[in-house]
Design a protein around this motif. Sequence first.
Motif, short mmCIF file in Angstrom:
data_model
loop_
_atom_site.label_atom_id
_atom_site.label_comp_id
_atom_site.label_asym_id
_atom_site.label_seq_id
_atom_site.Cartn_x
_atom_site.Cartn_y
_atom_site.Cartn_z
N TYR B 203 22.52 50.90 -0.15
CA TYR B 203 22.33 49.89 0.89
C TYR B 203 20.84 49.64 0.99
O TYR B 203 20.07 50.55 1.30
CB TYR B 203 22.91 50.38 2.22
N VAL B 204 20.45 48.41 0.69
CA VAL B 204 19.03 48.10 0.55
C VAL B 204 18.61 47.02 1.54
O VAL B 204 19.27 45.98 1.65
CB VAL B 204 18.74 47.60 -0.89
N VAL B 205 17.52 47.28 2.26
CA VAL B 205 16.91 46.26 3.11
C VAL B 205 15.73 45.67 2.31
O VAL B 205 14.73 46.36 2.08
CB VAL B 205 16.38 46.87 4.42
N PRO B 206 15.86 44.40 1.86
CA PRO B 206 14.78 43.83 1.04
C PRO B 206 13.65 43.29 1.93
O PRO B 206 13.86 42.96 3.09
CB PRO B 206 15.45 42.67 0.32
N GLU B 207 12.45 43.26 1.35
CA GLU B 207 11.37 42.59 2.07
C GLU B 207 11.59 41.09 1.99
O GLU B 207 12.26 40.60 1.09
CB GLU B 207 10.02 42.98 1.43
N GLU B 208 11.02 40.39 2.95
CA GLU B 208 11.19 38.93 2.99
C GLU B 208 10.74 38.32 1.66
O GLU B 208 9.66 38.63 1.16
CB GLU B 208 10.34 38.37 4.14
N GLY B 209 11.60 37.47 1.11
CA GLY B 209 11.24 36.77 -0.12
C GLY B 209 11.30 37.60 -1.39
O GLY B 209 10.90 37.14 -2.46
N ALA B 210 11.80 38.83 -1.29
CA ALA B 210 11.86 39.69 -2.48
C ALA B 210 12.89 39.15 -3.48
O ALA B 210 13.84 38.45 -3.10
CB ALA B 210 12.23 41.11 -2.07
#
Lengths: 329, 329
Positions: B203-210
């Motif tokens: 479960y991954v929280v990406p950085e904005e625009g990644a």
Amino acid sequence: MEKIRIGITGYGNLGKGVESGLEHFPDMELKAVFTRRDPAGISIRSHGVPVLRYDEIGSYRDRIDVMILCGGSATDLAEQAPVVAGMFNTVDSFDIHARIPEYYGRVNEAALSSRHACIISVGWDPGLFSVARVYSNCILPNGNDYTFWGPGVSQGHSDAVRRIKGVKDAKQYTVPVESAIEKVRRGENPELTKRQKHTRLCYVVPEEGADLNSIERMIRTMPDYFDEYATTVSFISAETLHREHGRMPHGGFVIRSGATGENGINRHIIEYSLKLDSNPEFTSSVLLAYARAAYRLAMRSDFGAKTVLDIPPAMLSALSGAELREKFL
Amino acid sequence: MEKIRIGITGYGNLGKGVESGLEHFPDMELKAVFTRRDPAGISIRSHGVPVLRYDEIGSYRDRIDVMILCGGSATDLAEQAPVVAGMFNTVDSFDIHARIPEYYGRVNEAALSSRHACIISVGWDPGLFSVARVYSNCILPNGNDYTFWGPGVSQGHSDAVRRIKGVKDAKQYTVPVESAIEKVRRGENPELTKRQKHTRLCYVVPEEGADLNSIERMIRTMPDYFDEYATTVSFISAETLHREHGRMPHGGFVIRSGATGENGINRHIIEYSLKLDSNPEFTSSVLLAYARAAYRLAMRSDFGAKTVLDIPPAMLSALSGAELREKFL
């Protein structure tokens, strides 16, 4: 390397299991089998190993390192174990829970005065299940214990059915209630009656002309053995009993359900289970592993009666401490 | 009765777990917590117990019976344990399997020369799972071992995902393949690849625009960590991660499948399993049970480094031998 010299007392299912199990314990060798029957009538698998009368056991004092007592608890062990503990290091499977303290005391006294190490009540219950209960209780002191037995043949219950008038032969299976196990596994900590934990399944071969209704009623209402359980009785032929119910499977489950953290918010389940094709052969294997421990205890002059709870896991293994740390830790 | 005086070194999840776990170990009491951070910034649950700097530990030599080392294996224990073993009886959860022999050697040397008992690598793997493996290997020497981990959060794998460019936060679950476990339980003795035993769930929280495709590819192809497994990657919000994946569950299964009798005709399955809501709190409970054993070892002058394999079950319990035989055998 010198092998651990093993003796077997009693050549029933358990004694035979010890004999065949030795194949996988290469650091041990069988030296003699002792029996209360006529040795002439007994043929064993091992070539060149003598079968001797039980009362000749004393003459083997210096030729056997560990005597494995393979008799029944009530009929043989209660009488033999303290006597044999006066001559040998021993391992036995004494399994009458209520009598263990008294039995322990007698074996301990004999073993201490003769300087032997004697491990009593070895097997799976008492035995490995006891070990599982102690570990999980110590690690999760805030929790509940559940032991389920089976599915498996109960010798005591089968015998009880066989004693009923009109019954020629019988086998009784104890069967754990799967839905109860699932509740425990989910951490619901249910309060379970005997009836909610196990059912009983009887396969009965009736004598010709026997009153089947009467037999079934006698079984269902038998105090202690069946009256508190849901019991199913099936009448079958001797051939079917022999063909389909000739083995001695058993097993069971020891489950500890415990909680940690503030207000016990985190729940944990420890489960130990056995599924055995042959109850006596598995018990024999346990006896052999603990025979190794009895030998080691004697080598370090740690005499007296012990139980499985006193034996560290490493003492059951033929490997060194360093090998165990590398391979198993 | 004098209580066993406990010290905690390191106040992370494990140290907090030991502190809260003590509630259920009435024969022990917490005397002090030592930390490498600034003690002024740390507030603990226990009233009246001092929080001290790690380098003050020596001044507590005579006031603590067992020091429980609650640091990380690589960063803290490898360096601290041999030093602390020179001053206290200790228990730790060192879990880098490959380095255990070397670690054991250093702790053993310090403990022997300072006359302390130090139990290393305590927890559930290494720890209770090691105990289960040794018991079942000794009892069923003719057989196969299987260990499955999870379902649970792997700290190491979660960290590996977090280090990928464009990843803000992540949690990785190791999930055992149920059909593989079932094959093992049926006694089929399958040969299983890594891929066939476990799947990995990220479960991954990406950085904005990644670049999500790139993150997913980086995870799936990461050598050792993910490339040999079927891996599922899900992108979620920070809120969802916090809400649904904030706990630290874990567990697993140790299964031995063995055979006895002529041509191995009878098969037996021994299974030991854990289902844990909180990996650190459970590990803390195991540490506490073995702290009792470390105290007992020291009382009988049995000094040096030990592992869980050297400790008999009875030594984990506050009960006497007679009580254990009566209640648990």
